[in-house]
Design an enzyme around this catalytic site. Sequence first.
Site, mmCIF file in Angstrom:
data_model
loop_
_atom_site.group_PDB
_atom_site.id
_atom_site.type_symbol
_atom_site.label_atom_id
_atom_site.label_comp_id
_atom_site.label_asym_id
_atom_site.label_seq_id
_atom_site.Cartn_x
_atom_site.Cartn_y
_atom_site.Cartn_z
ATOM 1 N N LYS A 100 -4.111 2.658 -1.618
ATOM 2 C CA LYS A 100 -3.478 2.734 -2.932
ATOM 3 C C LYS A 100 -4.480 3.120 -4.022
ATOM 4 C CE LYS A 100 0.667 1.290 -1.524
ATOM 5 N NZ LYS A 100 1.859 2.145 -1.562
ATOM 6 N N GLU A 122 4.905 -1.177 -10.204
ATOM 7 C CA GLU A 122 5.680 -2.025 -9.307
ATOM 8 C C GLU A 122 4.786 -2.336 -8.116
ATOM 9 O OE1 GLU A 122 5.630 1.169 -9.089
ATOM 10 O OE2 GLU A 122 5.313 1.426 -6.937
ATOM 11 N N SER A 382 -3.751 1.828 6.864
ATOM 12 C CA SER A 382 -3.614 1.983 5.409
ATOM 13 C C SER A 382 -4.242 0.840 4.622
ATOM 14 C CB SER A 382 -2.140 2.126 5.045
ATOM 15 O OG SER A 382 -1.393 1.028 5.542
HETATM 16 C C1 LIG Z 1 -1.548 -1.533 3.161
HETATM 17 C C2 LIG Z 1 -0.305 -0.807 2.810
HETATM 18 N N1 LIG Z 1 0.122 0.183 3.605
HETATM 19 C C3 LIG Z 1 1.248 0.849 3.341
HETATM 20 C C4 LIG Z 1 2.052 0.545 2.258
HETATM 21 C C5 LIG Z 1 3.311 1.308 2.069
HETATM 22 O O1 LIG Z 1 3.225 2.284 1.081
HETATM 23 P P1 LIG Z 1 3.207 3.814 1.428
HETATM 24 O O2 LIG Z 1 4.310 4.084 2.370
HETATM 25 O O3 LIG Z 1 3.408 4.460 0.110
HETATM 26 O O4 LIG Z 1 1.895 4.158 2.005
HETATM 27 C C6 LIG Z 1 1.644 -0.467 1.388
HETATM 28 C C7 LIG Z 1 2.462 -0.796 0.226
HETATM 29 O O5 LIG Z 1 2.463 -1.820 -0.342
HETATM 30 C C8 LIG Z 1 0.445 -1.165 1.684
HETATM 31 O O6 LIG Z 1 0.014 -2.152 0.899
#
Ligand SMILES: Cc1ncc(COP(=O)(O)O)c(C=O)c1O
Lengths: 401, 256
Positions: A100, A122, A382
């Site tokens: 993020k 958000e 992520s």
């Molecule tokens: C660690 C992590 N991965 C994935 C996501 C999902 O978001 P996105 O699909 O935009 O990557 C979030 C959202 O809160 C997150 O904190």
Amino acid sequence: MTDTQSLPGGSLMGEPSETGRFGEFGGRFVPESLVPACFELEAAFRTAWADPAFHAEYEALLRDYGGRPTPVTECANLSKQLGIRLLLKREDLTHTGSHKINNVVGQALLTKRMGKQRVIAETGAGQHGVATATAAALFGLDCVVYMGEVDVERQALNVFRMRLLGSEVVPVASGSRTLKDAVNEALRDWVANVESTHYCLGSVMGPHPYPWMVREFQRILGAEAREQCRAVLGRDPDVVAACVGGGSNAAGTFSGFVDTDARLVGVEAAGGAAIGRGIPGVVHGMKSFLMQDEHGQVAEAHSISAGLDYPGVGPEHAHLAASGRADYPSAGDEEVLRAFELLARSEGIIPALESAHAIAWVVAAAERGELAPGTTVLVTLSGRGDKDVAQVMDMVNARTS
Amino acid sequence: MSLEDHLRARRDAGRKLLVPYVTGGLGDDWVETVRALAAAGADAIEVGIPFSDPVMDGPVIQQASERALHAGATPGGIVRALSGVDAGVPLAVMTYYNLVFRAGHERFASSLATAGIAGCILPDLPLDEAGEWCAAADAAGVATILLAAPTTPDDRLAAICERSRGFVYAVGVLGVTGERSSLAASATVIAKRLKAVTDRPVLVGVGVSNAEQARQVAEAADGVVVGSALVRRLLEGAGPEGAAAFVAELRAGLDG
Ligand SMILES: Cc1ncc(COP(=O)(O)O)c(C=O)c1O
């Protein structure tokens, strides 16, 4: 040089149309009060993104403050167990602990350029909220983060982090009290304060230009991963997988591989599977796949992962799905929990519950023979799982008691 | 007579226009409330079709929508109920675009026309996205009322007035629906800006909460839309009579 025109998806993941369309999806379905702000943001982003000085500042911040580039780690133990070659793109190692930050640094710089002093966001899992609060502290911006009451409870650690960083966290009590409702409340705030406030949206969703802009700010993730995969494997991976809530880590990842032969897999939460279980609809400023009832009322998502607990999905993913370039299976809560534990034990890496969805899909696909032995798989990890440890502890205890 | 002809005729006769808003499906007697509002001096009535995620609405209308949905309100049910109302003044529905998109543009437009509903307001469908819906609504003879906001630049304001039918909905304040203790300066400003570029009726809504505020803003505008102040009374149990009494108050304020 690869010829991007002749490869699958060569025309995909470029600029959307003038009205912000990816195929039939996207657009700018917002109250009139916000339309001029969307135009302003688009103009600011276009100018900045064409400006080498902006890129230099953005990249320097992500390097010196954000900890980029993040490594790609080959998972020797799990690879052996699954009979494949598994690589992880380590967004868990960034400052604030998830991808993020890439988007937030870009939007914070834009906020400065637009002369705004206040940002709102958000958040579901709290990672986007923490990243926004972090950038707000760094840049001296006022920051308010909207978060559903359910998520305030299950991601209490991140709520405290945001407050430590000097942001206000507003619990949202309406609707399903999760991410969808936090977006509603952020939009309402933006309608009222649009002249002073930038809405720092956390995924590739919302009205144009957000889905495009956020993907561009996440492109760095995919670009690094592509180079790193070539260094490790000597070629592109066979499969590239990432979890999908709104779809920003997946979009950033896919942008690095869309013009290769790699199979692109976005893994949704079974209880928040907009592409898997939804049909086209319009909410939160965009036309995309949406879980809804026969009248068009938006359905409530249900997932252990607050970040994927969302009934919609970014419009570019709807287009990638419709065009067949990417596919979007889902993973259920139980297998995700097992994948969470599996990665911890086999590799010493505790993933975010969101990221564990992508791992869960890889495990299941390998076990059912969908991934042939020796298949090379890149998964974007992520985020890190610190925020989820208390929640997982409760679930594990409940299971064993 | 079309919604616009009706409103123009009344305006041109020197009357300030009053359009109260109620949430469809709120309470068993909501249809009766619609009739009572007409009898109390409304020039047209706006009926909300509740949506799960009303981003242009503040707490009062959110709560009303939630209650109505909880009681089983559906778009089809509300439109059918309105077909039997015969209020004596035109009706317009206000809802969010996904309900229209889900039903299909033509199908939704013709269901409104069949029910005798004269107009439709979709606050999350701005001018740039409204083409397909407007074509279907035009073909069915349903007026699409577009919104203009304090942030809308002049050239866009003109284009919105050009494409709007029935009246132009001037958003009086930057913000979502809800009562305000005083009339925002932006309400009079947007009314004047619109009056300078259009001959269509210009009604100010959002943040017009009582008779005095209605009177004040109608010095610049052709009339007002009043929602949250009325819906709050309904949530508090005012019923059709209480709603009518409030609308009569607003009427008196406008008639001076
Ligand atoms: C660690 C992590 N991965 C994935 C996501 C999902 O978001 P996105 O699909 O935009 O990557 C979030 C959202 O809160 C997150 O904190």
